[in-house]
Design a protein around this motif. Structure first.
Motif, PDB file in Angstrom:
ATOM      1  N   SER A 212       0.850  -1.185   0.000  1.00  0.00           N
ATOM      2  CA  SER A 212       0.000   0.000   0.000  1.00  0.00           C
ATOM      3  C   SER A 212       0.888   1.237   0.000  1.00  0.00           C
ATOM      4  O   SER A 212       2.081   1.176   0.336  1.00  0.00           O
ATOM      5  CB  SER A 212      -0.905   0.007   1.231  1.00  0.00           C
ATOM      6  OG  SER A 212      -0.147   0.295   2.402  1.00  0.00           O
ATOM      7  N   SER A 263      -4.649  -3.318   6.299  1.00  0.00           N
ATOM      8  CA  SER A 263      -5.889  -2.685   5.858  1.00  0.00           C
ATOM      9  C   SER A 263      -7.087  -3.225   6.634  1.00  0.00           C
ATOM     10  O   SER A 263      -7.241  -4.431   6.824  1.00  0.00           O
ATOM     11  CB  SER A 263      -6.106  -2.932   4.364  1.00  0.00           C
ATOM     12  OG  SER A 263      -7.404  -2.508   3.979  1.00  0.00           O
ATOM     13  N   PHE A 265     -10.177  -2.561   5.559  1.00  0.00           N
ATOM     14  CA  PHE A 265     -11.285  -2.337   4.631  1.00  0.00           C
ATOM     15  C   PHE A 265     -12.411  -3.352   4.817  1.00  0.00           C
ATOM     16  O   PHE A 265     -13.589  -2.996   4.836  1.00  0.00           O
ATOM     17  CB  PHE A 265     -10.772  -2.390   3.188  1.00  0.00           C
ATOM     18  CG  PHE A 265     -11.862  -2.308   2.157  1.00  0.00           C
ATOM     19  CD1 PHE A 265     -12.440  -1.094   1.830  1.00  0.00           C
ATOM     20  CD2 PHE A 265     -12.332  -3.456   1.528  1.00  0.00           C
ATOM     21  CE1 PHE A 265     -13.456  -1.019   0.888  1.00  0.00           C
ATOM     22  CE2 PHE A 265     -13.345  -3.392   0.590  1.00  0.00           C
ATOM     23  CZ  PHE A 265     -13.911  -2.168   0.269  1.00  0.00           C
ATOM     24  N   ASP A 270     -10.015   1.787   9.071  1.00  0.00           N
ATOM     25  CA  ASP A 270      -8.757   2.097   8.393  1.00  0.00           C
ATOM     26  C   ASP A 270      -7.747   0.962   8.532  1.00  0.00           C
ATOM     27  O   ASP A 270      -7.037   0.637   7.578  1.00  0.00           O
ATOM     28  CB  ASP A 270      -8.166   3.394   8.958  1.00  0.00           C
ATOM     29  CG  ASP A 270      -8.927   4.619   8.494  1.00  0.00           C
ATOM     30  OD1 ASP A 270      -8.885   4.914   7.288  1.00  0.00           O
ATOM     31  OD2 ASP A 270      -9.575   5.268   9.332  1.00  0.00           O
TER      32      ASP A 270
END
Length: 339
Positions: A212, A263, A265, A270
């Motif tokens: 990321s 992550s 998600f 967050d």
């Protein structure tokens, strides 16, 4: 017994102190046998038929006149659970600090005379806004539109872990639109640091590593990647604006606290955070979900409930990282509480 409402308190005459304060923890003695109680306490006494009225008013009229219906719902629930509690008013027995709370709840079997507080409780309706800065070391008692109660414990609680960091140096990396790729020397990053994900899938034993932008910026800052941190940060700002800087500050703080953030998600947050980590092969479950918010953020109780319920449903604790533009972070942990 009739009470008298004056200046926001209800005065009870006769043997009120002995009957209600000395034996059951209501109100504030005023000298002799008289007693002052808060309107919500008077409402509770009325609901139990312990007093006859307040200035001729019954429970219905008193609640309407004093606007204490939500407070009454919470007060009665806590009394029914076996707690003594006091309105958070300066100068009342047991109240050392009234700021930010509506009630002080004492441990079961104790009262305002024992000097020990179990919970500081703040009452809110489900449609009220809650500034995040007002939370921490307080229990939210949220009354929904049906009159049902949900309690959330809020406290400062920064994640800490045991993950050791052992980074390589100057790995060649390729910066893409929303991530970076590392083609060689990736085993150390992935297996021992849980940075990134295999491009060929999570079950792959080899192949390039996709990072990321947060991971790439952190690793570039640590000279683990041969790319410029400023370029990665600029790309991150292109993707998500100034929020990237706040999320990077939180990511770095979590790594520095020896935890492993990934992550969040799939959980609507967050980050998901591992506090114990040795290698990907021995990966345990993550313990925290972290959401990054600004220090002036305001919660809607429904959204707060959604975050906490989701975290609890997957056996994790919900943590909010209050992060300002300078990267300063205050941590707020919120969890459901059954008093």
């Amino acid at each position: 017994m009739q009470g008298r409402l004056e200046d926001g308190v209800v005065h009870l005459p006769g043997d009120a102190r002995q009957r209600f304060h000395d034996s059951r923890g209501y109100g504030r003695p005023t000298g002799g046998d008289d007693l002052e109680v808060a309107p919500v306490e008077a409402a509770h006494l009325l609901s139990r038929d312990d007093i006859d009225g307040v200035d001729g008013m019954g429970l219905r009229e008193l609640l309407a006149r004093t606007g204490t219906t939500l407070d009454f719902v919470v007060y009665k629930d806590l009394r029914d659970r076996g707690f003594y509690l006091s309105p958070a008013r300066e100068g009342w027995p047991g109240v050392a600090d009234a700021a930010g709370a509506d009630f002080l709840v004492y441990p079961r079997g104790k009262g305002p005379w024992d000097g020990e507080v179990e919970h500081r409780v703040r009452v809110v309706g489900e449609r009220e806004s809650i500034p995040v800065s007002s939370l921490g070391e307080v229990v939210l008692a949220i009354v929904d539109e049906d009159g049902d109660l949900t309690y959330f414990d809020t406290e400062g609680d920064s994640p800490e872990g045991t993950a050791a960091e052992d980074l390589p140096a100057d790995l060649d990396a390729e910066l893409l639109s929303d991530r970076a790729l590392v083609w060689d020397g990736v085993d150390r990053l992935y297996q021992r640091g849980f940075f990134g994900q295999r491009l060929y899938g999570r079950n792959a034993d080899s192949g390039p590593l996709q990072l990321s932008l947060l991971e790439a910026a952190y690793l570039a800052r640590a000279d683990a990647l041969a790319i410029d941190e400023a370029d990665v940060v600029s790309r991150g700002r292109d993707v998500e604006g100034d929020r990237f800087d706040r999320r990077l500050a939180v990511y770095a703080a979590l790594r520095e606290a020896k935890t492993v953030p990934k992550s969040g998600f799939k959980f609507g947050s967050d980050f998901r955070v591992y506090t114990e980590f040795e290698s990907v092969d021995d990966l345990s479950h993550s313990e925290f979900l972290v959401r990054v918010v600004a220090p002036d953020h305001t919660f809607v109780p429904r959204d707060l409930s959604l975050d906490v319920r989701l975290a609890g449903g997957v056996r994790k604790r919900m943590v909010f990282a209050l992060t300002d533009d300078n990267g300063e972070i205050d941590w707020l942990s919120v969890s459901r509480l059954t008093p």
